[in-house]
Design a protein around this motif. Structure first.
Motif, short mmCIF file in Angstrom:
data_model
loop_
_atom_site.label_atom_id
_atom_site.label_comp_id
_atom_site.label_asym_id
_atom_site.label_seq_id
_atom_site.Cartn_x
_atom_site.Cartn_y
_atom_site.Cartn_z
N LYS A 77 4.36 6.56 0.42
CA LYS A 77 3.80 6.06 1.68
C LYS A 77 4.71 5.01 2.32
CE LYS A 77 0.05 4.61 -0.32
NZ LYS A 77 0.32 5.02 -1.70
N SER A 78 5.11 4.02 1.55
CA SER A 78 5.94 2.93 2.10
C SER A 78 7.29 3.43 2.57
CB SER A 78 6.12 1.82 1.05
OG SER A 78 4.90 1.24 0.72
N LYS A 123 8.30 3.19 6.49
CA LYS A 123 9.47 2.42 6.91
C LYS A 123 10.43 3.28 7.72
CE LYS A 123 9.26 -0.72 3.00
NZ LYS A 123 9.76 -0.95 1.64
N HIS A 167 5.25 -1.66 11.74
CA HIS A 167 4.88 -1.12 10.42
C HIS A 167 3.91 -2.08 9.74
CE1 HIS A 167 6.14 -0.59 5.97
NE2 HIS A 167 5.08 0.15 6.23
N ASP A 202 1.56 -2.46 6.17
CA ASP A 202 1.19 -2.05 4.82
C ASP A 202 -0.19 -2.63 4.54
OD1 ASP A 202 0.80 -1.84 2.05
OD2 ASP A 202 2.86 -2.39 1.56
N ASP A 225 -1.84 -3.00 1.94
CA ASP A 225 -1.95 -3.85 0.74
C ASP A 225 -2.02 -5.33 1.13
OD1 ASP A 225 -1.91 -1.77 -1.08
OD2 ASP A 225 0.23 -1.95 -1.50
N GLU A 283 0.18 2.25 6.67
CA GLU A 283 0.15 3.00 5.41
C GLU A 283 -0.67 2.28 4.35
OE1 GLU A 283 2.23 1.93 2.54
OE2 GLU A 283 3.73 0.67 3.49
N GLY A 284 -1.33 3.10 3.53
CA GLY A 284 -2.12 2.56 2.45
C GLY A 284 -2.98 3.63 1.79
N GLU A 309 9.55 -4.72 -5.30
CA GLU A 309 8.88 -4.97 -4.02
C GLU A 309 8.56 -6.46 -3.91
OE1 GLU A 309 6.34 -1.08 -3.03
OE2 GLU A 309 5.79 -1.99 -4.94
N LYS A 312 5.29 -7.90 -2.72
CA LYS A 312 4.09 -7.72 -3.55
C LYS A 312 4.16 -8.49 -4.87
CE LYS A 312 3.05 -3.10 -1.82
NZ LYS A 312 2.86 -1.69 -2.18
#
Length: 158
Positions: free
Chosen positions: A13-14, A18, A28, A30, A32, A67-68, A104, A107
């Motif tokens: 997804k990421s 991107k 973009h 995310d 999360d 995205e997620g 990442e 995160k």
């Protein structure tokens, strides 16, 4: 262009988000970053709080790629989306991707911290098809099936 990308952890997804956001000069996002409280262990923010933060983040952006894996956050956003992309890769492919995922830093504070989380992530990925929660294949498939706009289901990374 307003695109929602979803699928299992490790489905790509990421990476896809991107690439699309760069190609189309789109914002973009995310999910999360909007779904979790910064607590240990992490806990989910309320749906209302997450949605309010997401709406504020996309305000003023004519184009976005979001995205997620959170169908409870994606479903309300689907009314604004032009396109859905469901990354429906095999569990084995997702595991392989997760094992080769680069660090990442948005995160995890360190690569070691990310690596320590890998066994939990691999179990999470493995349970994708048997779970029946907002992160599950069943919920992702229902979201995909209900969307009446342009949609793509990919079963391998391109």
């Amino acid at each position: 262009m307003k695109v929602l990308i979803f699928g299992n952890s490790g489905s790509g997804k990421s990476t896809l988000a991107k690439r699309l956001s760069q190609q189309h000069d789109s914002f973009h996002l995310d999910l999360d970053n909007f779904a979790w409280e910064s607590t240990l262990p992490p806990t989910r923010k309320s749906l209302e709080d997450s949605l309010a933060l997401i709406e504020a983040a996309v305000a003023g952006h004519d184009q976005w790629v979001i995205e997620g894996c959170y169908s409870d956050l994606l479903e309300p956003l689907s009314t604004q989306a032009d396109q859905l992309i469901f990354l429906n890769l095999s569990v084995d492919d997702c595991i392989r991707n997760a094992k080769s995922r680069p660090w990442e830093p948005h995160k995890y504070a360190t690569q070691a911290e990310q690596d320590a989380n890998l066994p939990m992530l691999l179990n999470w990925i493995t349970d994708y098809e048997s779970r029946n929660d907002t992160f599950s294949k069943a919920h992702h498939k229902a979201l995909y099936d209900a969307f009446s706009g342009e949609k793509i289901e990919l079963t391998q990374n391109q």
